[in-house]
Design a protein around this motif. Sequence first.
Motif, PDB file in Angstrom:
ATOM      1  N   ARG A   1      25.451  10.639  68.018  1.00  0.00           N
ATOM      2  CA  ARG A   1      25.970  11.219  69.331  1.00  0.00           C
ATOM      3  C   ARG A   1      24.478  12.338  69.965  1.00  0.00           C
ATOM      4  O   ARG A   1      24.183  13.301  69.518  1.00  0.00           O
ATOM      5  CB  ARG A   1      26.888  11.814  69.123  1.00  0.00           C
ATOM      6  CG  ARG A   1      27.688  10.673  69.540  1.00  0.00           C
ATOM      7  CD  ARG A   1      29.151  10.746  68.513  1.00  0.00           C
ATOM      8  NE  ARG A   1      29.223  13.029  69.263  1.00  0.00           N
ATOM      9  CZ  ARG A   1      30.957  11.985  69.601  1.00  0.00           C
ATOM     10  NH1 ARG A   1      31.640  11.198  69.805  1.00  0.00           N
ATOM     11  NH2 ARG A   1      31.003  13.686  69.918  1.00  0.00           N
ATOM     12  N   ALA A   2      23.653  11.644  70.852  1.00  0.00           N
ATOM     13  CA  ALA A   2      22.825  12.854  71.312  1.00  0.00           C
ATOM     14  C   ALA A   2      23.520  13.808  72.078  1.00  0.00           C
ATOM     15  O   ALA A   2      22.982  14.705  71.290  1.00  0.00           O
ATOM     16  CB  ALA A   2      21.761  12.042  72.184  1.00  0.00           C
ATOM     17  N   HIS A   3      24.319  13.617  72.354  1.00  0.00           N
ATOM     18  CA  HIS A   3      24.629  15.095  73.733  1.00  0.00           C
ATOM     19  C   HIS A   3      25.104  16.348  72.226  1.00  0.00           C
ATOM     20  O   HIS A   3      25.399  17.391  72.682  1.00  0.00           O
ATOM     21  CB  HIS A   3      25.745  14.915  74.078  1.00  0.00           C
ATOM     22  CG  HIS A   3      26.716  14.350  73.861  1.00  0.00           C
ATOM     23  ND1 HIS A   3      27.235  13.089  72.992  1.00  0.00           N
ATOM     24  CD2 HIS A   3      28.424  14.625  74.140  1.00  0.00           C
ATOM     25  CE1 HIS A   3      28.623  13.014  72.698  1.00  0.00           C
ATOM     26  NE2 HIS A   3      29.460  14.332  73.606  1.00  0.00           N
ATOM     27  N   ASP A   4      25.775  15.404  71.461  1.00  0.00           N
ATOM     28  CA  ASP A   4      26.562  16.903  70.510  1.00  0.00           C
ATOM     29  C   ASP A   4      25.864  16.857  69.439  1.00  0.00           C
ATOM     30  O   ASP A   4      26.184  17.801  68.082  1.00  0.00           O
ATOM     31  CB  ASP A   4      27.214  17.254  69.979  1.00  0.00           C
ATOM     32  CG  ASP A   4      28.052  15.710  69.883  1.00  0.00           C
ATOM     33  OD1 ASP A   4      27.750  14.816  69.527  1.00  0.00           O
ATOM     34  OD2 ASP A   4      29.439  15.841  70.725  1.00  0.00           O
ATOM     35  N   ALA A   5      24.558  15.847  68.792  1.00  0.00           N
ATOM     36  CA  ALA A   5      23.664  15.882  67.642  1.00  0.00           C
ATOM     37  C   ALA A   5      24.577  16.039  66.543  1.00  0.00           C
ATOM     38  O   ALA A   5      24.343  16.070  65.581  1.00  0.00           O
ATOM     39  CB  ALA A   5      23.391  17.119  67.928  1.00  0.00           C
ATOM     40  N   MET A   6      25.431  15.131  66.616  1.00  0.00           N
ATOM     41  CA  MET A   6      26.426  14.122  65.700  1.00  0.00           C
ATOM     42  C   MET A   6      26.477  13.200  65.296  1.00  0.00           C
ATOM     43  O   MET A   6      25.750  11.666  66.038  1.00  0.00           O
ATOM     44  CB  MET A   6      28.173  15.027  65.377  1.00  0.00           C
ATOM     45  CG  MET A   6      28.680  15.929  65.845  1.00  0.00           C
ATOM     46  SD  MET A   6      30.608  15.930  66.347  1.00  0.00           S
ATOM     47  CE  MET A   6      30.814  18.004  66.219  1.00  0.00           C
ATOM     48  N   VAL A   7      26.288  12.759  63.792  1.00  0.00           N
ATOM     49  CA  VAL A   7      26.517  11.609  63.530  1.00  0.00           C
ATOM     50  C   VAL A   7      28.015  10.968  63.541  1.00  0.00           C
ATOM     51  O   VAL A   7      28.970  11.693  62.678  1.00  0.00           O
ATOM     52  CB  VAL A   7      26.278  11.282  61.633  1.00  0.00           C
ATOM     53  CG1 VAL A   7      26.298   9.516  61.470  1.00  0.00           C
ATOM     54  CG2 VAL A   7      24.530  11.576  62.141  1.00  0.00           C
ATOM     55  N   GLU A   8      28.323   9.869  63.600  1.00  0.00           N
ATOM     56  CA  GLU A   8      29.893   9.932  63.877  1.00  0.00           C
ATOM     57  C   GLU A   8      30.359   8.360  62.941  1.00  0.00           C
ATOM     58  O   GLU A   8      28.918   7.072  62.597  1.00  0.00           O
ATOM     59  CB  GLU A   8      29.822   8.911  65.163  1.00  0.00           C
ATOM     60  CG  GLU A   8      31.372   8.438  65.256  1.00  0.00           C
ATOM     61  CD  GLU A   8      32.227   8.470  66.900  1.00  0.00           C
ATOM     62  OE1 GLU A   8      33.018   9.106  67.693  1.00  0.00           O
ATOM     63  OE2 GLU A   8      32.080   6.642  67.531  1.00  0.00           O
ATOM     64  N   VAL A   9      31.351   8.662  62.265  1.00  0.00           N
ATOM     65  CA  VAL A   9      30.976   7.140  61.341  1.00  0.00           C
ATOM     66  C   VAL A   9      32.410   7.094  61.405  1.00  0.00           C
ATOM     67  O   VAL A   9      33.717   7.813  60.999  1.00  0.00           O
ATOM     68  CB  VAL A   9      31.424   8.055  59.603  1.00  0.00           C
ATOM     69  CG1 VAL A   9      31.242   6.193  58.718  1.00  0.00           C
ATOM     70  CG2 VAL A   9      29.769   8.737  59.210  1.00  0.00           C
ATOM     71  N   ILE A  10      32.389   5.477  61.644  1.00  0.00           N
ATOM     72  CA  ILE A  10      34.854   5.210  61.703  1.00  0.00           C
ATOM     73  C   ILE A  10      34.379   3.587  60.924  1.00  0.00           C
ATOM     74  O   ILE A  10      33.426   3.497  60.639  1.00  0.00           O
ATOM     75  CB  ILE A  10      34.205   4.211  63.629  1.00  0.00           C
ATOM     76  CG1 ILE A  10      34.196   5.944  64.073  1.00  0.00           C
ATOM     77  CG2 ILE A  10      35.562   3.649  62.822  1.00  0.00           C
ATOM     78  CD1 ILE A  10      34.245   5.044  65.718  1.00  0.00           C
ATOM     79  N   SER A  11      34.938   4.310  59.728  1.00  0.00           N
ATOM     80  CA  SER A  11      35.903   2.902  59.295  1.00  0.00           C
ATOM     81  C   SER A  11      37.708   2.607  59.751  1.00  0.00           C
ATOM     82  O   SER A  11      38.010   3.515  59.983  1.00  0.00           O
ATOM     83  CB  SER A  11      36.954   4.183  57.583  1.00  0.00           C
ATOM     84  OG  SER A  11      36.711   2.676  57.003  1.00  0.00           O
ATOM     85  N   ILE A  12      36.675   1.114  58.912  1.00  0.00           N
ATOM     86  CA  ILE A  12      38.605   0.464  59.847  1.00  0.00           C
ATOM     87  C   ILE A  12      38.823  -0.770  58.950  1.00  0.00           C
ATOM     88  O   ILE A  12      37.116  -1.405  58.558  1.00  0.00           O
ATOM     89  CB  ILE A  12      37.601  -0.705  61.185  1.00  0.00           C
ATOM     90  CG1 ILE A  12      37.016   0.296  62.425  1.00  0.00           C
ATOM     91  CG2 ILE A  12      38.816  -1.766  61.366  1.00  0.00           C
ATOM     92  CD1 ILE A  12      36.208  -0.164  63.345  1.00  0.00           C
ATOM     93  N   ASP A  13      39.935  -0.700  58.502  1.00  0.00           N
ATOM     94  CA  ASP A  13      40.468  -2.160  57.527  1.00  0.00           C
ATOM     95  C   ASP A  13      41.897  -2.806  57.605  1.00  0.00           C
ATOM     96  O   ASP A  13      41.648  -2.461  58.912  1.00  0.00           O
ATOM     97  CB  ASP A  13      39.926  -0.992  56.034  1.00  0.00           C
ATOM     98  CG  ASP A  13      41.591  -0.478  56.041  1.00  0.00           C
ATOM     99  OD1 ASP A  13      42.591  -0.953  56.486  1.00  0.00           O
ATOM    100  OD2 ASP A  13      41.575   0.544  55.328  1.00  0.00           O
ATOM    101  N   GLU A  14      41.747  -4.072  57.689  1.00  0.00           N
ATOM    102  CA  GLU A  14      42.978  -4.119  58.372  1.00  0.00           C
ATOM    103  C   GLU A  14      43.499  -4.327  57.033  1.00  0.00           C
ATOM    104  O   GLU A  14      44.940  -5.332  56.507  1.00  0.00           O
ATOM    105  CB  GLU A  14      42.403  -6.136  57.624  1.00  0.00           C
ATOM    106  CG  GLU A  14      41.433  -6.360  58.940  1.00  0.00           C
ATOM    107  CD  GLU A  14      40.729  -7.359  59.358  1.00  0.00           C
ATOM    108  OE1 GLU A  14      41.462  -8.722  58.258  1.00  0.00           O
ATOM    109  OE2 GLU A  14      38.974  -7.558  59.342  1.00  0.00           O
ATOM    110  N   GLY A  15      44.281  -3.661  55.496  1.00  0.00           N
ATOM    111  CA  GLY A  15      45.441  -3.422  55.430  1.00  0.00           C
ATOM    112  C   GLY A  15      44.348  -2.648  53.528  1.00  0.00           C
ATOM    113  O   GLY A  15      43.762  -3.251  53.355  1.00  0.00           O
ATOM    114  N   PRO A  16      46.201  -2.576  52.560  1.00  0.00           N
ATOM    115  CA  PRO A  16      47.136  -2.995  53.037  1.00  0.00           C
ATOM    116  C   PRO A  16      47.346  -1.439  53.831  1.00  0.00           C
ATOM    117  O   PRO A  16      48.879  -1.683  53.977  1.00  0.00           O
ATOM    118  CB  PRO A  16      47.657  -3.003  51.562  1.00  0.00           C
ATOM    119  CG  PRO A  16      46.893  -2.392  50.859  1.00  0.00           C
ATOM    120  CD  PRO A  16      45.464  -2.168  51.335  1.00  0.00           C
TER     121      PRO A  16
END
Length: 342
Positions: free
Chosen positions: A69-84
Amino acid sequence: MEIVQGWVHRAFPCDEASRVGEVRRYCAQLAQQLGWDEVQAGRLAIVVNELGVNLLRHAQRGPLLIAARAHDAMVEVISIDEGPGIANLQQSLQDGYSTGGTPGTGLGAVRRLANEFDIHSARPGGTVCVARVGRDAPSPFGARRAGEAPLFGAICLPAPGEMVCGDGWAVASDGELLRLVVADGLGHGPEAAKAAHAALGAFSGAPFSPLPPQLEQMHSQLRTTRGAAVCLAHLDASQGLVQYAGAGNISGRIISGVADKSLATQHGTVGVQIRRPDENRAEWIDHGLVILHSDGLNTRWDSATLMPLLQRDPALVAALLLRDHTRQRDDTTVVVVRRRDT
């Protein structure tokens, strides 16, 4: 006034140990590009490793999404899973807790080391988690979350097999006012990206100009491209008002605990053929979310599943919609704006 040019995520399926290592190496490159030192890069590596290992050991099918993210110099990590899903979320966030014979530092370490952190889990639905790591050390009181959630969050992904994204988005802010654009270039690949970038360029030149003339200006500037679906939205939190205009298949909704309203725009393709633009208005109810998304996401989703997340990090909402309703064959963008508490 601030303009945030929307970031694009890269997806890494974590279905074997080597893929977790691939994400770590990618994030090491991002840290180097941002000029981070070893401590800052190390925090990011631990966050990525813990979330990736969790997906590998405990989840059913799930990627890590990474964006700088250029505007706040952060790296965003999103974890997504389908269960359980996680049976006792609060317990799992404590250091030392483990259900898999590991040291149990996973989610507890992520929460401590991230500058911003939020997580949602349901059984049997699954878990979505967002962690942002920045240059500055996190607060000793823990990562920011829930009541201090950002006003907007987004996920933007290229179509499977593509290196560039044919979608684009941007947000401009001025006090209580937000102006949002989502553009979906016709088709996908480099030519679609060219059209979307042209729309964002027109938006950045005068983000708070009146909506219909702004759309007409975009139409003129996109004539040398293959064209794009575009939606512009003007959000006024102090007045509880959303004004919007657009053409093409960008979908919009305003949802809250008491309302669910679609934001319909005219048919057409900006840069190819549109009618004279109209401006529409809708009420922005307290605690309401404004959601715009491209047609990479199915439009027939049930807002009831999002009710627990109305006052949480908007990126969690975007992640949940992506997990449950992606078409998996096109560029996909979901932008979620949360009304500031009044």
